[in-house]
Design a protein around this motif. Structure first.
Motif, PDB file in Angstrom:
ATOM      1  N   UNK A   1      42.222 -46.256  35.567  1.00 25.24           N
ATOM      2  CA  UNK A   1      43.259 -46.598  34.576  1.00 25.24           C
ATOM      3  C   UNK A   1      43.306 -48.105  34.330  1.00 25.24           C
ATOM      4  N   UNK A   2      43.149 -48.890  35.394  1.00 28.12           N
ATOM      5  CA  UNK A   2      43.197 -50.342  35.244  1.00 28.12           C
ATOM      6  C   UNK A   2      42.008 -50.863  34.445  1.00 28.12           C
ATOM      7  N   UNK A   3      40.823 -50.342  34.748  1.00 31.92           N
ATOM      8  CA  UNK A   3      39.635 -50.827  34.041  1.00 31.92           C
ATOM      9  C   UNK A   3      39.697 -50.448  32.553  1.00 31.92           C
ATOM     10  N   UNK A   4      40.271 -49.298  32.277  1.00 27.64           N
ATOM     11  CA  UNK A   4      40.429 -48.915  30.853  1.00 27.64           C
ATOM     12  C   UNK A   4      41.387 -49.879  30.145  1.00 27.64           C
ATOM     13  N   UNK A   5      42.457 -50.227  30.777  1.00 33.05           N
ATOM     14  CA  UNK A   5      43.426 -51.178  30.203  1.00 33.05           C
ATOM     15  C   UNK A   5      42.779 -52.540  30.041  1.00 33.05           C
ATOM     16  N   UNK A   6      41.995 -52.964  31.040  1.00 35.00           N
ATOM     17  CA  UNK A   6      41.321 -54.266  30.966  1.00 35.00           C
ATOM     18  C   UNK A   6      40.328 -54.314  29.809  1.00 35.00           C
ATOM     19  N   UNK A   7      39.622 -53.205  29.613  1.00 36.33           N
ATOM     20  CA  UNK A   7      38.677 -53.140  28.482  1.00 36.33           C
ATOM     21  C   UNK A   7      39.415 -53.280  27.148  1.00 36.33           C
TER      22      UNK A   7
ATOM     23  N   UNK B   1      49.661 -56.601  26.397  1.00 36.56           N
ATOM     24  CA  UNK B   1      49.045 -55.503  27.162  1.00 36.56           C
ATOM     25  C   UNK B   1      48.731 -55.951  28.586  1.00 36.56           C
ATOM     26  N   UNK B   2      48.357 -57.220  28.750  1.00 40.21           N
ATOM     27  CA  UNK B   2      48.080 -57.769  30.095  1.00 40.21           C
ATOM     28  C   UNK B   2      49.321 -57.720  30.969  1.00 40.21           C
TER      29      UNK B   2
END
Length: 359
Positions: free
Chosen positions: A125-131, A148-149
């Motif tokens: 979930x975190x990597x998707x948000x970071x992308x 978003x960050x």
């Protein structure tokens, strides 16, 4: 220690050496097993607990660095710098994946597996948000990206919690292993100390028994020999008996005492006979002395008479010499007379022959 009583001295000493070597081997085996066990605990502590702690620590550092780089991407307006920051994030992600694969190769128990599953869910979930944040930055939407960050901070914290839990759990398990290894080390120390003391006590008792089995008979035999040297050949009761060299030596001493007593008895008997013979010989000598004195007196008397006889013999000899001279003179005269008579006879014979012829 009756088993060693009739054994030879060599075997008694060898038994002591064997016992010492046996105890040393036992202590060595216990020490080796204990050291091996402690070594296994140390290896298990390092590979199963300390390595995961190190991996999770590195992952957490890389994750925090990635989070800082992500904030810098949002804040920068330079395209080239942004690309470099994105490249750094990708490199950190690659390193995190490598470390996580390394962690999966370590033994993972049920508690760690639960935290790991939760970590993978939050990490996805975190990597998707970071992308999405990076995508918004590339679309020149820094404000939306920052919003978003801020919202992703909660998701980022969710990724840190399982990692922290895994690290804390491994620290706790490492501490438990350390305590367990300490307990084992203390038990090993106790066992080695007890075994060493037991071996020392048994060795002392065995040494005392063996030295007593050797020294006490020797002391008694020395005392017996000293009595013999002092001239005491009386029989003494045997205070010990064995079939080893000491027993044979004691038997030899007994036989020696008996032999000396027999020899001395024979010498005493011979001395008595010699005394009796000496008494008889003394009597004979006394009688011989008396006879010798009598003979000497007789010789003295004979010698006194002989002097007078020598004088008489000397006179007689002189007379005989004179008579011999007269006899010699008479012999000469007689010889002359015989010669004259022979001549006269011859003349008479011639005269007779002449007469016969004349008739």
């Amino acid at each position: 220690m009756y088993i060693l009583h009739n054994q030879k001295v060599f075997y008694k000493i060898i038994s002591l050496v064997v016992a010492m070597v046996f105890f040393m081997i036992i202590i060595g085996i216990l020490g080796f097993i204990s050291v091996s066990k402690l070594s296994n605990f140390s290896m298990s502590m390092y590979e199963d607990r300390l390595v995961p702690i190190q991996i999770m620590g590195d992952v957490r550092l890389l994750s925090k660095d990635t989070e800082k780089l992500l904030l810098q991407i949002i804040q920068t307006k330079e395209v080239e710098k942004r690309k470099a920051l994105i490249s750094n994030i990708e490199e950190n992600t690659k390193q995190i994946n490598i470390l996580q694969e390394k962690y999966q190769s370590t033994p993972i128990d049920k508690k760690e597996q639960e935290d790991w599953n939760e970590l993978q869910k939050n990490l996805t979930e975190y990597r998707a948000t970071r992308s999405n944040i990076i995508k918004l930055v590339n679309e020149d939407k820094p404000i939306e990206a920052f919003e978003l960050y801020v919202k992703s901070k909660e998701i980022f914290e969710k990724t840190l919690i399982p990692r922290k839990n895994i690290s804390d759990y491994n620290v706790e398990q490492a501490i438990n292993l350390y305590r367990e290894s300490n307990d084992i080390a203390n038990k090993v120390k106790s066992v080695i100390v007890i075994t060493t003391l037991a071996a020392l006590i048994i060795s002392i008792l065995l040494s005392k028994a063996i030295t007593s089995a050797i020294c006490i008979p020797l002391s008694k035999m020395v005392s017996a020999v000293e009595h013999i040297a002092d001239g005491n050949l009386a029989e003494h009761p045997r205070t010990f008996s064995s079939e080893d060299e000491l027993g044979k030596l004691a038997e030899a001493i007994v036989k020696m005492r008996q032999g000396l007593r027999t020899v001395i008895s024979q010498l005493m008997e011979s001395g008595k006979k010699i005394n009796d013979f000496a008494g008889k010989l003394n009597l004979t000598v006394n009688q011989s002395n008396i006879a010798t004195n009598q003979i000497a007196q007789s010789i003295t008397d004979v010698a006194s008479g002989s002097n007078q006889q020598v004088k008489n013999i000397t006179n007689t000899s002189n007379i005989i010499k004179d008579m011999s001279k007269d006899i010699e003179h008479t012999a000469v005269a007689t010889n002359n007379i015989a010669t004259a008579i022979g001549k006269t006879a011859n003349s008479a014979t011639v005269g007779l022959d002449a007469i016969k012829k004349s008739v």
